[in-house]
Design an enzyme around this catalytic site. Sequence first.
Site, PDB file in Angstrom:
ATOM      1  N   ASP A  92       0.555  -1.429   0.101  1.00 40.52           N
ATOM      2  CA  ASP A  92      -0.139  -0.124   0.086  1.00 40.52           C
ATOM      3  C   ASP A  92       0.697   1.535  -0.047  1.00 40.52           C
ATOM      4  OD1 ASP A  92       0.846  -0.512   2.636  1.00 40.52           O
ATOM      5  OD2 ASP A  92      -0.270   0.703   3.126  1.00 40.52           O
ATOM      6  N   GLU A 114       0.585  -0.999   5.607  1.00 42.34           N
ATOM      7  CA  GLU A 114       0.984  -0.900   6.520  1.00 42.34           C
ATOM      8  C   GLU A 114       0.757   0.620   7.105  1.00 42.34           C
ATOM      9  OE1 GLU A 114       5.201   1.027   7.913  1.00 42.34           O
ATOM     10  OE2 GLU A 114       3.666   1.570   6.169  1.00 42.34           O
TER      11      GLU A 114
HETATM   12 ZN   LIG Z   1       6.675   1.714   4.038  1.00 41.24          ZN
END
Ligand SMILES: [Zn+2]
Length: 411
Positions: free
Chosen positions: A81, A176
Amino acid sequence: MKDELIKRFTTYVKIDTQSNEDSQTCPSTPGQWDLLNLLVDELKEIGMEEVTIDENGYVFATLPANTNKQVPTIGFLAHVDTATDFTGKNVKPQIVENYDGGDVILNKELGIVLSPEAFPSLKNYKGQTLITTDGTTLLGADDKAGVAEIMTAMNYLIQHPEIKHGKIRVALTPDEEIGRGPHKFNVDRFGAKYAYTMDGGPLGELQYESFNAAAAKITINGNNIHPGSAKGKMVNSIKIGMELNQQLPVREAPEYTEGYEGFYHLLSFHGDVEKTELYYIIRDHDRQKFEAKKENLVKIVDQLRQKYGEDTIGLKLEDQYYNMREKIEPVKEVFENAKEAMERLDITPVIEPIRGGTDGSQLSYMGLPTPNIFAGGENMHGKYEFVSIETMMKATEVIVEIAKIFEEKAK
Ligand SMILES: [Zn+2]
């Protein structure tokens, strides 16, 4: 290796994988599925085994050992992401060959320039191949550089069976950037003794210390009365919020701190007379100082409760993650082997505490000690983000070298 890295990286960044805090699904956005599914195909294509994608989008794969030695299983992780701070839609990567050390025009029409005056670190990249944005999006080197490096390193090891290594596990993970990366990470099923996130910045970064982190939500209940007849009755919740904030140490704030200095950060303050909400995060590398900061906030709230009434102030204080150093120091080889890998490749390790957290901060406490290694990106989370292919090549070589070192040291 260079062409493979460019090809993989430029393919991955064109897929919009921005995560979304407001979403309850995992992955939080459909674009992440697109990249994760593509990576499943690619892992199979290069000959990885046990390639799986679970219901939450976590991609795992195995490179089997090619030695009879008892080598601990190690893992390499990267997240697919991109940050919520800036758009990752329609990323158009620009390749700057043999960078001359001067201004890079990102977008002629909009007059957006990547200049060494604003970003002095650019000077380190003279003569290298840079990949930049077109000035309208972020690049996504955080962390698609890491993804490309892990893929390329695995392919390299498969193409070079003469390089001996133990079992290697790979994980490509969602979300994340919204702090959920490890939430649904199945550490048992991953089955590695140690892992590395390829998610740091410039060449040489090696990190095994993160903040200890907590969040505090404070709700203040006031009493709103017509101001003409408020004497002795009105309780203005905004003013209590201001009083609370004033009692925190002024210099212990992000804008005054660096290195190992911790802080209280007032993220938001919304209120009217009747009700006010303050949202703080508390950060410190040192566990004792971290606990002391939390106690101090509790004490301030208690004193204000005594002054204005028990029910006036609500406090919800929650730990978010801890300094991974506590979990990595007792198994120093995970860190030492990464350092040695860099030194063998003539990379000077830059060992500095992270002023934040990584997926490794949480994973280390879930039983998987996970330091963080440079992936190469600079100016991350914005339109000036760029990455050098030479740094990405070095990161790829570090992965290969770590695998070698674990094998060499095993019996
Ligand atoms: Zn990162």
